[in-house]
Design an enzyme around this catalytic site. Structure first.
Site, PDB file in Angstrom:
ATOM      1  N   ARG A  10      43.264  78.352  24.529  1.00 54.67           N
ATOM      2  CA  ARG A  10      42.635  79.070  23.411  1.00 54.67           C
ATOM      3  C   ARG A  10      43.221  78.620  22.070  1.00 54.67           C
ATOM      4  NH1 ARG A  10      43.660  85.076  25.377  1.00 54.67           N
ATOM      5  NH2 ARG A  10      42.403  85.618  23.537  1.00 54.67           N
TER       6      ARG A  10
ATOM      7  N   THR B 228      40.325  86.038  31.330  1.00 55.07           N
ATOM      8  CA  THR B 228      40.075  84.742  31.967  1.00 55.07           C
ATOM      9  C   THR B 228      39.956  84.970  33.466  1.00 55.07           C
ATOM     10  OG1 THR B 228      41.323  83.557  30.255  1.00 55.07           O
ATOM     11  CG2 THR B 228      40.987  82.415  32.351  1.00 55.07           C
TER      12      THR B 228
ATOM     13  N   ILE C 114      47.259  84.107  34.183  1.00 48.89           N
ATOM     14  CA  ILE C 114      46.111  83.807  33.336  1.00 48.89           C
ATOM     15  C   ILE C 114      45.751  85.095  32.609  1.00 48.89           C
ATOM     16  CG2 ILE C 114      45.202  81.871  34.664  1.00 48.89           C
ATOM     17  CD1 ILE C 114      43.263  83.674  36.029  1.00 48.89           C
ATOM     18  N   ASP C 115      45.148  84.954  31.442  1.00 47.52           N
ATOM     19  CA  ASP C 115      44.875  86.113  30.595  1.00 47.52           C
ATOM     20  C   ASP C 115      43.920  87.104  31.260  1.00 47.52           C
ATOM     21  OD1 ASP C 115      46.442  84.897  28.626  1.00 47.52           O
ATOM     22  OD2 ASP C 115      44.713  83.887  27.736  1.00 47.52           O
ATOM     23  N   LYS C 116      43.978  88.334  30.796  1.00 48.75           N
ATOM     24  CA  LYS C 116      43.137  89.411  31.339  1.00 48.75           C
ATOM     25  C   LYS C 116      41.669  89.005  31.410  1.00 48.75           C
ATOM     26  CE  LYS C 116      41.378  93.998  30.129  1.00 48.75           C
ATOM     27  NZ  LYS C 116      41.385  95.082  29.119  1.00 48.75           N
TER      28      LYS C 116
END
Length: 303
Positions: free
Chosen positions: A237, A141, A137-139
Site C-alpha cells: 500500500r 486484505t 496481512i492487514d484486516k
C-alpha cells in the site's frame, strides 16, 4: 527461558537497541523489546542498558526470551478456510475484514480465535495474543497466511522470511494507468513522521522491496501482481502510493475519491515456503474473492 545471542553488525551500528533488535529479529516488536529491557532480561556485553542505548558494531546482546504465557484467548468456531495442514504447519485463507490476532479492545472474532478453536497445538513464541503467527496481512486484505504449530516450525518459517526465500504474491487494483509492464520499488519504509498511525517511505526506514508486474489495464485502473521481497507493515500500500498508483479503496493511503470497496483491493493469492520438517518446497494459490472478481468485471464492462 531461551537465550538468544546477537552480535551487532556495521549496518545496525548507531541505532537504538529496540530498533536494531526489531530489524534483526522481525518477529520481535519494539514495544516487546522495550518491555524486556525494563525487565532486565536483555544484556549488552553482560550489562543492563536503557531503551535509548545505541548499539555499537561488535556489541554482543543476550536476550533471555521468556517462556510463552498461558494463552488467554477465547476459542471461537469461525469456520476458517484451511488450505493445508499437518503436524508442523497450517495454511489458511483469511477473509477480508478479519483481524489476524487479538489486541486490546478487539479480543474476539480474530483469526487467532478461530485457530484456537481449530487446533490447540500452536507455537507460543510470539506471545499470548499471537500464537503460531509468523507474519500478518492487514484486516481488509484477503488471502493466504502460514501458521506455525510448534516452535521448530516457527523458527524455520521466520528464518525463511528473514532470508527472503518465502514466495508472497498479491493481486492489487491500483488507480492510474501504468504504462510499463513491470518494475521494482526499492524504498525504505518507516513510521510517517506526520502521522504516527501511518507508514511512509522515509530515509531512516527499514529496507523494503516490492516487485510488480502489470496483469491487466482497465481504463483509469491497473491490475498488478506484487511480489514481496521484504514484509514491512502496509508495504504494498505504501510503495504503490509512493510511485503514484495508490490502491483502490484504500482508506489510509488512497485518494479521497475512490471506489467504495470496504477497504483496499488487495489479495494475498500465492504463498510458498520450504516445509520446516520435510524441507520440501510447498506453494499454494487461492482465487480472488467473489467481490473482487465482480468489481473487475464491472470495470471491464465500463460500468
Amino acid at each position: 527461558m531461551t537465550v538468544v545471542t546477537i552480535t551487532i553488525e556495521q549496518e545496525n551500528a548507531g541505532e537504538r537497541i529496540d530498533k536494531a533488535l526489531s530489524t534483526i529479529q522481525e518477529e520481535w516488536s519494539r514495544s516487546q523489546i522495550a518491555a524486556w529491557i525494563a525487565d532486565e532480561i536483555i544484556k549488552v556485553n553482560g550489562e543492563d542498558v536503557k531503551a535509548k542505548y545505541k548499539v555499537k558494531e561488535g556489541d554482543i546482546i543476550e536476550v533471555d526470551v521468556p517462556e510463552p504465557e498461558s494463552l488467554e484467548v477465547i476459542p471461537e468456531n469461525l469456520d476458517l478456510e484451511i488450505i493445508y495442514e499437518d503436524k508442523d504447519v497450517l495454511v489458511v485463507n483469511k477473509p477480508k475484514g478479519m483481524v489476524v490476532h487479538p489486541a486490546p479492545g478487539h479480543m474476539t472474532g480474530t483469526l487467532v480465535n478461530g485457530l484456537m478453536h481449530h487446533c490447540q497445538d500452536l507455537s507460543g513464541i510470539n506471545g499470548v495474543l499471537r500464537p503460531g503467527i509468523v507474519h500478518r496481512i492487514d484486516k481488509d486484505t484477503s488471502g493466504l497466511l502460514m501458521v506455525a504449530k510448534n516452535d521448530h516450525a516457527h523458527h524455520s518459517l521466520v528464518d525463511q522470511l528473514v532470508k527472503k526465500t518465502v514466495t508472497r504474491k498479491y493481486t492489487a487494483l491500483v488507480h492510474g494507468h501504468i504504462a510499463h509492464d513491470k518494475g521494482t520499488i526499492d524504498a525504505p519504509i518507516g513510521r510517517d513522521p506526520k502521522d504516527r498511525q501511518k507508514q511512509a517511505v522515509v530515509d531512516n526506514g527499514k529496507h523494503a522491496v516490492t516487485h510488480f508486474t502489470v496483469m491487466e489495464r482497465l481504463g483509469d485502473f491497473t491490475l498488478v501482481e506484487c511480489r514481496l521481497e521484504t514484509g514491512r507493515t502496509h508495504q504494498i500500500r505504501v510503495h504503490m502510493n509512493y510511485i503514484g498508483y495508490p490502491l483502490v479503496g484504500d482508506p489510509k493511503y488512497g485518494p479521497k475519491k475512490t471506489i467504495d470497496f470496504g477497504g483496499q483491493v488487495l489479495h494475498a493469492g500465492i504463498l510458498g515456503f520450504v516445509h520446516p520438517a520435510t524441507e520440501e518446497y510447498l506453494e499454494f494459490e487461492v482465487p480472488l474473492p467473489n467481490d473482487y472478481v465482480a468489481l473487475l468485471e464491472e470495470l471491464r464492462q465500463g460500468k
